[in-house]
Design a protein around this motif. Structure first.
Motif, PDB file in Angstrom:
ATOM      1  N   PRO A 208     -10.294  -6.794 -14.187  1.00  0.00           N
ATOM      2  CA  PRO A 208      -9.311  -6.180 -15.379  1.00  0.00           C
ATOM      3  C   PRO A 208      -9.414  -4.689 -15.146  1.00  0.00           C
ATOM      4  O   PRO A 208      -8.370  -3.945 -15.251  1.00  0.00           O
ATOM      5  CB  PRO A 208      -9.658  -6.799 -16.868  1.00  0.00           C
ATOM      6  N   GLN A 209     -10.521  -4.085 -14.977  1.00  0.00           N
ATOM      7  CA  GLN A 209     -10.534  -2.618 -14.967  1.00  0.00           C
ATOM      8  C   GLN A 209      -9.888  -2.124 -13.862  1.00  0.00           C
ATOM      9  O   GLN A 209      -9.215  -1.141 -13.894  1.00  0.00           O
ATOM     10  CB  GLN A 209     -11.984  -2.069 -15.423  1.00  0.00           C
ATOM     11  N   VAL A 210     -10.148  -3.094 -12.769  1.00  0.00           N
ATOM     12  CA  VAL A 210      -9.711  -2.476 -11.563  1.00  0.00           C
ATOM     13  C   VAL A 210      -7.751  -2.552 -11.384  1.00  0.00           C
ATOM     14  O   VAL A 210      -7.152  -1.737 -11.151  1.00  0.00           O
ATOM     15  CB  VAL A 210     -10.227  -3.473 -10.333  1.00  0.00           C
ATOM     16  N   MET A 211      -7.470  -3.708 -12.155  1.00  0.00           N
ATOM     17  CA  MET A 211      -6.090  -3.792 -12.471  1.00  0.00           C
ATOM     18  C   MET A 211      -5.540  -2.562 -13.220  1.00  0.00           C
ATOM     19  O   MET A 211      -4.225  -2.182 -13.045  1.00  0.00           O
ATOM     20  CB  MET A 211      -5.930  -5.149 -13.055  1.00  0.00           C
ATOM     21  N   ARG A 212      -6.460  -1.988 -14.237  1.00  0.00           N
ATOM     22  CA  ARG A 212      -5.666  -1.013 -15.056  1.00  0.00           C
ATOM     23  C   ARG A 212      -5.684   0.400 -14.176  1.00  0.00           C
ATOM     24  O   ARG A 212      -4.627   0.916 -14.309  1.00  0.00           O
ATOM     25  CB  ARG A 212      -6.662  -0.640 -15.941  1.00  0.00           C
ATOM     26  N   GLU A 213      -6.601   0.479 -13.327  1.00  0.00           N
ATOM     27  CA  GLU A 213      -6.593   1.621 -12.248  1.00  0.00           C
ATOM     28  C   GLU A 213      -5.423   1.613 -11.319  1.00  0.00           C
ATOM     29  O   GLU A 213      -4.799   2.556 -11.098  1.00  0.00           O
ATOM     30  CB  GLU A 213      -7.926   1.824 -11.571  1.00  0.00           C
ATOM     31  N   VAL A 214      -5.330   0.304 -10.929  1.00  0.00           N
ATOM     32  CA  VAL A 214      -4.107   0.041  -9.913  1.00  0.00           C
ATOM     33  C   VAL A 214      -2.669   0.292 -10.622  1.00  0.00           C
ATOM     34  O   VAL A 214      -1.845   1.041 -10.105  1.00  0.00           O
ATOM     35  CB  VAL A 214      -4.146  -1.284  -9.343  1.00  0.00           C
ATOM     36  N   GLY A 215      -2.582  -0.155 -12.014  1.00  0.00           N
ATOM     37  CA  GLY A 215      -1.645  -0.109 -12.667  1.00  0.00           C
ATOM     38  C   GLY A 215      -1.279   1.349 -13.160  1.00  0.00           C
ATOM     39  O   GLY A 215      -0.180   1.827 -12.811  1.00  0.00           O
ATOM     40  N   PHE A 216      -2.299   2.203 -13.321  1.00  0.00           N
ATOM     41  CA  PHE A 216      -2.068   3.548 -13.549  1.00  0.00           C
ATOM     42  C   PHE A 216      -1.579   4.323 -12.415  1.00  0.00           C
ATOM     43  O   PHE A 216      -0.671   5.215 -12.510  1.00  0.00           O
ATOM     44  CB  PHE A 216      -3.518   4.060 -14.374  1.00  0.00           C
ATOM     45  N   ASP A 217      -2.134   4.208 -11.441  1.00  0.00           N
ATOM     46  CA  ASP A 217      -1.631   4.652  -9.945  1.00  0.00           C
ATOM     47  C   ASP A 217      -0.300   4.487  -9.853  1.00  0.00           C
ATOM     48  O   ASP A 217       0.462   5.223  -9.134  1.00  0.00           O
ATOM     49  CB  ASP A 217      -2.726   4.212  -9.070  1.00  0.00           C
ATOM     50  N   PHE A 218       0.096   2.827  -9.958  1.00  0.00           N
ATOM     51  CA  PHE A 218       1.347   2.651  -9.627  1.00  0.00           C
ATOM     52  C   PHE A 218       2.642   3.356 -10.596  1.00  0.00           C
ATOM     53  O   PHE A 218       3.419   4.020  -9.981  1.00  0.00           O
ATOM     54  CB  PHE A 218       1.516   1.331  -9.828  1.00  0.00           C
ATOM     55  N   GLY A 219       2.289   3.432 -11.640  1.00  0.00           N
ATOM     56  CA  GLY A 219       2.958   3.990 -12.731  1.00  0.00           C
ATOM     57  C   GLY A 219       3.311   5.731 -12.341  1.00  0.00           C
ATOM     58  O   GLY A 219       3.972   6.270 -12.395  1.00  0.00           O
ATOM     59  N   LEU A 220       1.920   6.428 -11.893  1.00  0.00           N
ATOM     60  CA  LEU A 220       1.728   7.735 -11.627  1.00  0.00           C
ATOM     61  C   LEU A 220       2.677   7.925 -10.471  1.00  0.00           C
ATOM     62  O   LEU A 220       3.344   9.217 -10.250  1.00  0.00           O
ATOM     63  CB  LEU A 220       0.203   8.340 -11.532  1.00  0.00           C
ATOM     64  N   VAL A 221       2.435   7.217  -9.423  1.00  0.00           N
ATOM     65  CA  VAL A 221       3.288   7.501  -8.036  1.00  0.00           C
ATOM     66  C   VAL A 221       4.743   7.368  -8.531  1.00  0.00           C
ATOM     67  O   VAL A 221       5.516   8.194  -7.772  1.00  0.00           O
ATOM     68  CB  VAL A 221       2.809   6.412  -6.826  1.00  0.00           C
ATOM     69  N   SER A 222       4.828   6.442  -9.198  1.00  0.00           N
ATOM     70  CA  SER A 222       6.379   6.378  -9.674  1.00  0.00           C
ATOM     71  C   SER A 222       7.223   7.513 -10.648  1.00  0.00           C
ATOM     72  O   SER A 222       8.235   7.949  -9.927  1.00  0.00           O
ATOM     73  CB  SER A 222       6.648   5.074 -10.378  1.00  0.00           C
ATOM     74  N   VAL A 223       6.392   7.969 -11.216  1.00  0.00           N
ATOM     75  CA  VAL A 223       6.575   9.360 -11.963  1.00  0.00           C
ATOM     76  C   VAL A 223       6.785  10.392 -11.060  1.00  0.00           C
ATOM     77  O   VAL A 223       7.765  10.983 -11.018  1.00  0.00           O
ATOM     78  CB  VAL A 223       5.661   9.500 -12.992  1.00  0.00           C
ATOM     79  N   LEU A 224       5.779  10.469 -10.279  1.00  0.00           N
ATOM     80  CA  LEU A 224       5.996  11.686  -9.243  1.00  0.00           C
ATOM     81  C   LEU A 224       7.003  11.321  -8.142  1.00  0.00           C
ATOM     82  O   LEU A 224       7.691  12.688  -7.673  1.00  0.00           O
ATOM     83  CB  LEU A 224       4.592  11.756  -8.372  1.00  0.00           C
ATOM     84  N   ASP A 225       7.265  10.367  -7.903  1.00  0.00           N
ATOM     85  CA  ASP A 225       8.518  10.026  -6.944  1.00  0.00           C
ATOM     86  C   ASP A 225       9.754  10.664  -7.713  1.00  0.00           C
ATOM     87  O   ASP A 225      10.689  11.209  -7.057  1.00  0.00           O
ATOM     88  CB  ASP A 225       8.624   8.671  -6.689  1.00  0.00           C
ATOM     89  N   GLY A 226       9.778  10.206  -9.026  1.00  0.00           N
ATOM     90  CA  GLY A 226      10.993  10.583  -9.659  1.00  0.00           C
ATOM     91  C   GLY A 226      11.185  11.900  -9.690  1.00  0.00           C
ATOM     92  O   GLY A 226      12.195  12.748  -9.752  1.00  0.00           O
ATOM     93  N   LEU A 227       9.910  12.756 -10.079  1.00  0.00           N
ATOM     94  CA  LEU A 227      10.166  14.278 -10.198  1.00  0.00           C
ATOM     95  C   LEU A 227      10.371  14.701  -8.868  1.00  0.00           C
ATOM     96  O   LEU A 227      11.140  15.801  -8.809  1.00  0.00           O
ATOM     97  CB  LEU A 227       8.885  14.727 -10.640  1.00  0.00           C
ATOM     98  N   GLU A 228       9.828  14.285  -7.489  1.00  0.00           N
ATOM     99  CA  GLU A 228      10.167  14.885  -6.520  1.00  0.00           C
ATOM    100  C   GLU A 228      11.361  14.762  -6.315  1.00  0.00           C
ATOM    101  O   GLU A 228      12.274  15.537  -5.554  1.00  0.00           O
ATOM    102  CB  GLU A 228       9.296  14.165  -5.503  1.00  0.00           C
TER     103      GLU A 228
END
Length: 233
Positions: A208-228
């Motif tokens: 579950p901890q790995v899933m949280r890390e992956v989930g956080f990174d997925f959302g972060l990349v999506s936010v940065l994609d939107g900003l870019e």
């Protein structure tokens, strides 16, 4: 009606130590130790005084009240952040490092989640962090208020993802039967076909901890994609 006056420990000069070996820095270190061990509910001027082998009243020479003590502690944790120099790397790399580092600081000091939005972030560490984020977005090509909006968007994502994680860790933690919990979730989701499909597609062997890390990174990349993407509009 008189408007409420804004006050902060950072708006006045720190008082000089009253005895050898006693300093604001020493008090802050002891405060962090107490907060990390017992949380906000476990912090009191009496306990802090005992930890420092000093009377609680003597601490009021350095801070006017407990709220000011929390301001000092809150700023101290932001000094733990990894803050790359914006001009030395691509802005997305800088923003990513800052976001991951912010999340880890909050998870290491879970009490800080209850202070976000309540305690003024006017200390030197918080201001240095905010200034570096603004420089990163300015380097990226954002201008004017868009720098502040981009900054606020990234910060809001980190807080929004991490604060519920802290709440979960505090209330449930890791001392639960994972298989039993999954079965309980399945029973609760019966009749909701889409949810049942998602539960069936989940990798139940994944940590579950790995899933949280992956989930956080997925959302972060999506936010940065939107900003870019906004940079090209």
């Amino acid at each position: 009606m008189t408007a409420k006056q804004f006050t902060s420990v950072w708006l006045r000069e720190p008082r000089k130590p009253t005895s050898p070996g006693r300093s604001r820095e020493e008090i802050v270190r002891a405060t962090l130790d107490l907060l990390d061990a017992e949380g906000l509910a476990g912090l009191s001027m009496r306990k802090l005084g005992a930890k420092l082998k000093a009377g609680a009243t003597s601490l009021y020479w350095y801070v006017a009240n407990k709220d000011e003590l929390l301001e000092l502690a809150y700023d101290a944790i932001w000094g733990e952040l990894s803050t790359p120099v914006p001009e030395d790397a691509h802005w997305r790399e800088v923003a990513s490092v800052l976001a991951h580092s912010m999340r880890q600081v909050i998870l290491r000091h879970p009490w800080s989640a209850d202070l976000i939005g309540r305690v003024p972030a006017f200390g030197p560490n918080a201001l240095a962090f905010t200034e570096r984020m603004c420089r990163a977005f300015k380097t990226a090509g954002f201008r004017g208020l868009d720098i502040d909006y981009a900054n606020a968007t990234l910060t809001a994502y980190v807080f929004g993802y991490t604060i519920p994680e802290v709440a979960w860790n505090s209330s449930v933690g890791h001392d639960y039967d994972l298989d039993e919990m999954r079965e309980s979730v399945k029973r609760a989701a019966e009749g909701h076909l889409e949810l049942m499909e998602r539960l069936g597609a989940a990798d139940h062997d994944e940590d579950p901890q790995v899933m949280r890390e992956v989930g956080f990174d997925f959302g972060l990349v999506s936010v940065l994609d939107g900003l870019e993407r906004r940079l090209g509009t």
